[in-house]
Design a protein around this motif. Structure first.
Motif, PDB file in Angstrom:
ATOM      1  N   ALA A  20       0.816  -1.221   0.000  1.00 16.76           N
ATOM      2  CA  ALA A  20       0.000   0.000   0.000  1.00 16.76           C
ATOM      3  C   ALA A  20       0.845   1.264   0.000  1.00 16.76           C
ATOM      4  CB  ALA A  20      -0.927   0.008   1.214  1.00 16.76           C
ATOM      5  N   ARG A  21       1.982   1.237   0.731  1.00 17.15           N
ATOM      6  CA  ARG A  21       2.721   2.490   0.918  1.00 17.15           C
ATOM      7  C   ARG A  21       4.216   2.399   0.685  1.00 17.15           C
ATOM      8  NH1 ARG A  21       0.169   3.600   6.583  1.00 17.15           N
ATOM      9  NH2 ARG A  21       2.254   3.007   7.122  1.00 17.15           N
ATOM     10  N   GLY A  22       4.722   1.222   0.410  1.00 15.33           N
ATOM     11  CA  GLY A  22       6.167   1.063   0.296  1.00 15.33           C
ATOM     12  C   GLY A  22       6.692   1.408  -1.078  1.00 15.33           C
ATOM     13  N   CYS A  23       7.921   1.875  -1.106  1.00 17.04           N
ATOM     14  CA  CYS A  23       8.608   2.135  -2.378  1.00 17.04           C
ATOM     15  C   CYS A  23       9.411   0.903  -2.766  1.00 17.04           C
ATOM     16  CB  CYS A  23       9.524   3.339  -2.230  1.00 17.04           C
ATOM     17  SG  CYS A  23      10.441   3.718  -3.711  1.00 17.04           S
ATOM     18  N   ASN A  24      10.130   0.356  -1.809  1.00 16.03           N
ATOM     19  CA  ASN A  24      10.788  -0.910  -2.025  1.00 16.03           C
ATOM     20  C   ASN A  24      10.919  -1.681  -0.723  1.00 16.03           C
ATOM     21  OD1 ASN A  24      12.684   1.229  -1.755  1.00 16.03           O
ATOM     22  ND2 ASN A  24      14.330  -0.033  -2.499  1.00 16.03           N
ATOM     23  N   TYR A  25      11.169  -2.957  -0.872  1.00 19.65           N
ATOM     24  CA  TYR A  25      11.282  -3.888   0.239  1.00 19.65           C
ATOM     25  C   TYR A  25      12.604  -4.616   0.075  1.00 19.65           C
ATOM     26  CZ  TYR A  25      10.169  -7.813   3.304  1.00 19.65           C
ATOM     27  OH  TYR A  25      10.194  -8.745   4.303  1.00 19.65           O
ATOM     28  N   ILE A  26      13.432  -4.547   1.104  1.00 23.76           N
ATOM     29  CA  ILE A  26      14.767  -5.139   1.019  1.00 23.76           C
ATOM     30  C   ILE A  26      14.912  -6.224   2.076  1.00 23.76           C
ATOM     31  CG2 ILE A  26      17.249  -4.713   1.210  1.00 23.76           C
ATOM     32  CD1 ILE A  26      16.621  -1.802   0.302  1.00 23.76           C
ATOM     33  N   ARG A  27      15.341  -7.378   1.645  1.00 21.00           N
ATOM     34  CA  ARG A  27      15.651  -8.474   2.560  1.00 21.00           C
ATOM     35  C   ARG A  27      17.169  -8.585   2.654  1.00 21.00           C
ATOM     36  NH1 ARG A  27      11.911 -13.767   1.295  1.00 21.00           N
ATOM     37  NH2 ARG A  27      10.302 -13.223   2.799  1.00 21.00           N
ATOM     38  N   CYS A  28      17.670  -8.710   3.865  1.00 25.09           N
ATOM     39  CA  CYS A  28      19.097  -8.937   4.112  1.00 25.09           C
ATOM     40  C   CYS A  28      19.226 -10.364   4.628  1.00 25.09           C
ATOM     41  CB  CYS A  28      19.635  -7.946   5.132  1.00 25.09           C
ATOM     42  SG  CYS A  28      19.375  -6.238   4.660  1.00 25.09           S
ATOM     43  N   ILE A  29      19.839 -11.221   3.851  1.00 27.31           N
ATOM     44  CA  ILE A  29      19.888 -12.642   4.157  1.00 27.31           C
ATOM     45  C   ILE A  29      21.334 -13.043   4.430  1.00 27.31           C
ATOM     46  CG2 ILE A  29      19.403 -14.941   3.241  1.00 27.31           C
ATOM     47  CD1 ILE A  29      17.377 -13.312   1.355  1.00 27.31           C
ATOM     48  N   PRO A  30      21.619 -13.534   5.637  1.00 26.35           N
ATOM     49  CA  PRO A  30      22.990 -13.972   5.927  1.00 26.35           C
ATOM     50  C   PRO A  30      23.425 -15.063   4.951  1.00 26.35           C
ATOM     51  CG  PRO A  30      21.661 -13.923   7.929  1.00 26.35           C
ATOM     52  CD  PRO A  30      20.718 -13.731   6.765  1.00 26.35           C
ATOM     53  N   ASP A  31      24.668 -14.967   4.500  1.00 31.79           N
ATOM     54  CA  ASP A  31      25.212 -16.007   3.632  1.00 31.79           C
ATOM     55  C   ASP A  31      26.711 -16.112   3.841  1.00 31.79           C
ATOM     56  OD1 ASP A  31      26.439 -13.997   2.178  1.00 31.79           O
ATOM     57  OD2 ASP A  31      25.416 -14.426   0.302  1.00 31.79           O
ATOM     58  N   SER A  32      27.346 -16.958   3.077  1.00 31.75           N
ATOM     59  CA  SER A  32      28.778 -17.213   3.273  1.00 31.75           C
ATOM     60  C   SER A  32      29.660 -16.420   2.322  1.00 31.75           C
ATOM     61  CB  SER A  32      29.050 -18.709   3.115  1.00 31.75           C
ATOM     62  OG  SER A  32      28.661 -19.128   1.817  1.00 31.75           O
ATOM     63  N   SER A  33      29.114 -15.390   1.699  1.00 32.56           N
ATOM     64  CA  SER A  33      29.926 -14.595   0.769  1.00 32.56           C
ATOM     65  C   SER A  33      30.921 -13.731   1.536  1.00 32.56           C
ATOM     66  CB  SER A  33      29.023 -13.697  -0.081  1.00 32.56           C
ATOM     67  OG  SER A  33      28.480 -12.669   0.728  1.00 32.56           O
ATOM     68  N   HIS A  34      31.731 -12.979   0.802  1.00 29.13           N
ATOM     69  CA  HIS A  34      32.734 -12.124   1.434  1.00 29.13           C
ATOM     70  C   HIS A  34      32.091 -11.010   2.266  1.00 29.13           C
ATOM     71  CE1 HIS A  34      31.781  -9.739  -2.100  1.00 29.13           C
ATOM     72  NE2 HIS A  34      32.332  -8.710  -1.500  1.00 29.13           N
ATOM     73  N   THR A  35      30.842 -10.644   1.963  1.00 26.63           N
ATOM     74  CA  THR A  35      30.161  -9.603   2.745  1.00 26.63           C
ATOM     75  C   THR A  35      29.380 -10.188   3.901  1.00 26.63           C
ATOM     76  OG1 THR A  35      28.178  -9.674   1.360  1.00 26.63           O
ATOM     77  CG2 THR A  35      29.904  -8.100   0.721  1.00 26.63           C
TER      78      THR A  35
END
Length: 182
Positions: A36-51
């Motif tokens: 209804a009101r969001g511009c974007n939705y961001i999920r931050c998912i832990p993983d084994s990458s360098h970040t």
């Protein structure tokens, strides 16, 4: 936790998937509000990458794009998701879009050009060539891009549309000076 940063040069954010499957990419507890009101939705998912984290970014076009509101297209969710291909495997996908280098990078070279190159080109060719937009300003903001367009329009004879707003007028003056148009 650890912090990381990604840009549009990150290959995971280079291709977006256009779709309407909000259930696949937005968690149920907040889906109604985001749609209804969001511009974007961001999920931050832990993983084994360098970040140590993987980002999924979904732009909710149907909540803010005027052409999507109150129309036949607006009767369904209009989404563009990046780095969420796995979640969308069983979804009805419209198409994909690329956004690689869609915004100028805030690099030393681009800042140099915005300060020393572009201002010297304004009004070149006997006043026939002017430049505006993100690449011409020293940042990458929508407000700077829009104001740079106002500055060029003013150089061509148009009035600034918000003369009664002191802060807008100050920004307009600053951008005109930055762009070599005052």
């Amino acid at each position: 936790g650890p912090r990381s940063y990604t840009t549009d040069r990150d290959p995971s954010m280079a291709v977006g998937v256009v779709h309407s499957d909000s259930a696949a990419v937005i968690e149920e507890y907040c889906r109604k509000e985001v749609l209804a009101r969001g511009c974007n939705y961001i999920r931050c998912i832990p993983d084994s990458s360098h970040t140590g984290v993987r980002y999924e970014n979904t732009f909710v076009l149907s909540s803010w794009a005027p052409g999507m509101q109150g129309s036949a297209a607006g009767s369904r969710d209009m989404l563009v998701s990046y780095n969420a291909q796995e979640r969308l495997q069983n979804s009805d996908v419209e198409t994909s879009v690329t956004s690689k280098e869609s915004h100028p990078s805030l690099t030393t070279m681009n800042v140099f050009f915005s300060q020393f190159f572009w201002p010297t080109r304004q009004g070149s060719r006997a006043g026939r060539f002017y430049f505006c937009g993100s690449a011409v300003t020293p940042g990458n903001g929508h407000d700077l891009s829009l104001t740079s367009g106002f500055a060029v329009a003013h150089a061509l004879g148009a009035d600034f549309p918000f003369p009664e707003n002191e802060l807008a007028l100050e920004d307009f003056g600053r951008v005109r000076r930055m762009m070599g148009l005052s």
